[in-house]
Enzyme design. Structure first.
Site, PDB file in Angstrom:
ATOM      1  N   ASP A 285      20.438 -85.178 -13.445  1.00 30.04           N
ATOM      2  CA  ASP A 285      19.080 -84.973 -12.947  1.00 30.04           C
ATOM      3  C   ASP A 285      18.966 -83.473 -12.670  1.00 30.04           C
ATOM      4  O   ASP A 285      19.580 -82.951 -11.748  1.00 30.04           O
ATOM      5  CB  ASP A 285      18.884 -85.793 -11.660  1.00 30.04           C
TER       6      ASP A 285
ATOM      7  N   LYS B  31       8.915 -78.991 -10.675  1.00 29.98           N
ATOM      8  CA  LYS B  31       9.648 -78.024  -9.865  1.00 29.98           C
ATOM      9  C   LYS B  31       9.766 -76.683 -10.588  1.00 29.98           C
ATOM     10  O   LYS B  31       9.707 -75.647  -9.976  1.00 29.98           O
ATOM     11  CB  LYS B  31      11.051 -78.531  -9.530  1.00 29.98           C
TER      12      LYS B  31
ATOM     13  N   TRP C  88      18.167 -87.819  -3.402  1.00 30.88           N
ATOM     14  CA  TRP C  88      17.753 -88.130  -4.783  1.00 30.88           C
ATOM     15  C   TRP C  88      18.905 -88.802  -5.516  1.00 30.88           C
ATOM     16  O   TRP C  88      18.704 -89.783  -6.227  1.00 30.88           O
ATOM     17  CB  TRP C  88      17.287 -86.878  -5.514  1.00 30.88           C
TER      18      TRP C  88
HETATM   19  C1  LIG Z   1      11.689 -83.976  -6.849  1.00 32.64           C
HETATM   20  C2  LIG Z   1      12.956 -84.564  -7.313  1.00 32.64           C
HETATM   21  C3  LIG Z   1      13.040 -85.889  -7.778  1.00 32.64           C
HETATM   22  C4  LIG Z   1      11.850 -86.817  -7.782  1.00 32.64           C
HETATM   23  O1  LIG Z   1      11.008 -86.501  -8.810  1.00 32.64           O
HETATM   24  P1  LIG Z   1       9.689 -87.362  -9.123  1.00 32.64           P
HETATM   25  O2  LIG Z   1       9.248 -86.740 -10.402  1.00 32.64           O
HETATM   26  O3  LIG Z   1       8.765 -87.148  -7.980  1.00 32.64           O
HETATM   27  O4  LIG Z   1      10.082 -88.787  -9.262  1.00 32.64           O
HETATM   28  C5  LIG Z   1      14.247 -86.340  -8.251  1.00 32.64           C
HETATM   29  N1  LIG Z   1      15.340 -85.562  -8.254  1.00 32.64           N
HETATM   30  C6  LIG Z   1      15.307 -84.282  -7.802  1.00 32.64           C
HETATM   31  C7  LIG Z   1      16.541 -83.455  -7.842  1.00 32.64           C
HETATM   32  C8  LIG Z   1      14.114 -83.752  -7.320  1.00 32.64           C
HETATM   33  O5  LIG Z   1      14.077 -82.488  -6.869  1.00 32.64           O
END
Ligand SMILES: *Cc1c(COP(=O)(O)O)cnc(C)c1O
Length: 360
Positions: free
Chosen positions: A166, A190, A99
């Protein structure tokens, strides 16, 4: 049979949030019209929007000088929206997983990118600690929890430049010192709701600070205008995921907030890591000090690799769902987000013990 949901995202949600969403689809707010059929300009909806922002502020203790809003596109859209808004010359990235790598890749469309450190050499099983943040960069981007590899940054780091995080997979799992960040973002799916909505927390002085001409939707300033009733409402907001997020955060608040979540999350993770370390059949993949409280990754112990499929089926027969590891790590991954009950972790631990006894 009772199912234990360890999916990495989308994933388990609080039962009360799901039930309340079902009811709202039938009849939203006593209006006699379902949530999916109302106008986002009905007063009842404007109240939900305002309350959702308020719940974020309360739970994370977000200071007044930060904007909080919700957009579509997932965390992956933020990968380019962050540099579009904040990158003027150069940005720095800590590469702790795919990511993080994807985020850095998108930033390259807007300027220079410096990868200050990467743990790719060891398949992201640790978080690099020895690095220097370049003070001439516009911001430093980190991924606080690496969902795929089960590593997590357990502290809010000190950063001499704007820190952008993030927090898709560990937001609301522990208290965060928001003041240390310029911006925090993530997909809801999540820990705070279903897929379809993305949260953005950003210091207000960073809004509209770009020297670039931006499309309205890309410009953060668009989504947090002065007039409160238009926040997160520039275009039609994803009302369903926002509603479930509202109910999920209400549940977090009712349980006592993030200190309580943190305590519960530590207990659940400890339970499972202790079993992984004790059980002769399994080994953890992440370096101990960087182990994630949210995603617990483990594989069969050396010499036991042949039993992987057998354990997977064994666990499945006992109600375990979503424990297959990501293909880049293999083995197993149990995600223990806020809404994952301790009973599920206890059931998984019992299953691992039973499996070990069977093979003694
Ligand atoms: C799942 C995830 C993403 C991607 O998220 P989307 O909403 O599907 O674009 C990005 N960063 C992390 C840390 C994630 O766990």
């Amino acid at each position: 049979m009772k199912k234990h949901n360890f999916n990495a995202g989308p994933c388990v949600l609080p039962r009360q949030a799901v039930e309340s969403a079902i009811e709202a689809i039938r009849d939203f707010d006593g209006t006699g019209i379902g949530l999916l059929e109302i106008s986002h300009r009905t007063p009842g909806w404007e109240r939900i929007m305002a309350e959702t922002e308020q719940l974020w502020r309360e739970l994370l203790n977000i200071p007044e000088e930060y904007a909080v809003f919700f957009v579509g596109g997932g965390a992956s859209t933020q990968f380019f929206q962050v540099p579009a808004n904040l990158l003027k010359g150069k940005a720095a990235y800590l590469q702790t997983g795919v990511w993080a790598k994807k985020a850095a890749k998108e930033a390259k469309y807007y300027g220079d990118v410096e990868i200050v450190a990467s743990s790719e050499d060891k398949n992201y099983t640790y978080i690099p600690k020895e690095y220097t943040i370049p003070t001439d960069a516009d911001y430093f981007h980190i991924t606080t929890n690496n969902t795929i590899y089960g590593t997590e940054l357990h502290e809010d780091i000190d950063c001499p430049i704007t820190l952008v995080a993030d927090m898709s997979s560990d937001i609301m799992s522990r208290p965060v010192d928001v003041k240390k960040y310029g911006m925090i973002y993530g997909g809801a799916q999540k820990n705070v709701g279903p897929a379809g909505v993305t949260f953005v927390i950003i210091r207000k002085d960073l809004l509209g600070s770009s020297e670039r001409k931006l499309q309205s939707m890309v410009d953060y300033a668009t989504h947090y205008p002065d007039e409160a009733r238009n926040r997160s409402m520039y275009n039609t907001p994803p009302v369903f995921p926002i509603f479930v997020m509202h109910e999920t955060l209400k549940w977090v608040k009712e349980l006592g907030g993030l200190e309580v979540m943190y305590k519960m999350n530590k207990e659940k993770a400890e339970l499972l890591y202790n079993e992984i370390d004790r059980n002769s059949m399994f080994v953890g993949t992440a370096v101990k000090e960087d182990r994630s409280l949210m995603n617990v990754c483990f594989v069969m112990a050396p010499g036991k690799e042949d039993l992987q499929d057998e354990f997977f089926n064994f666990a499945k027969e006992r109600g375990m769902v979503g424990i297959k590891g990501h293909r880049s790590v293999g083995g197993f991954r149990a995600s223990l987000y806020n809404a994952c009950p301790k009973e599920s972790v206890e059931a998984l631990v019992a299953c691992m013990q039973e499996f070990e006894n069977l093979h003694k």
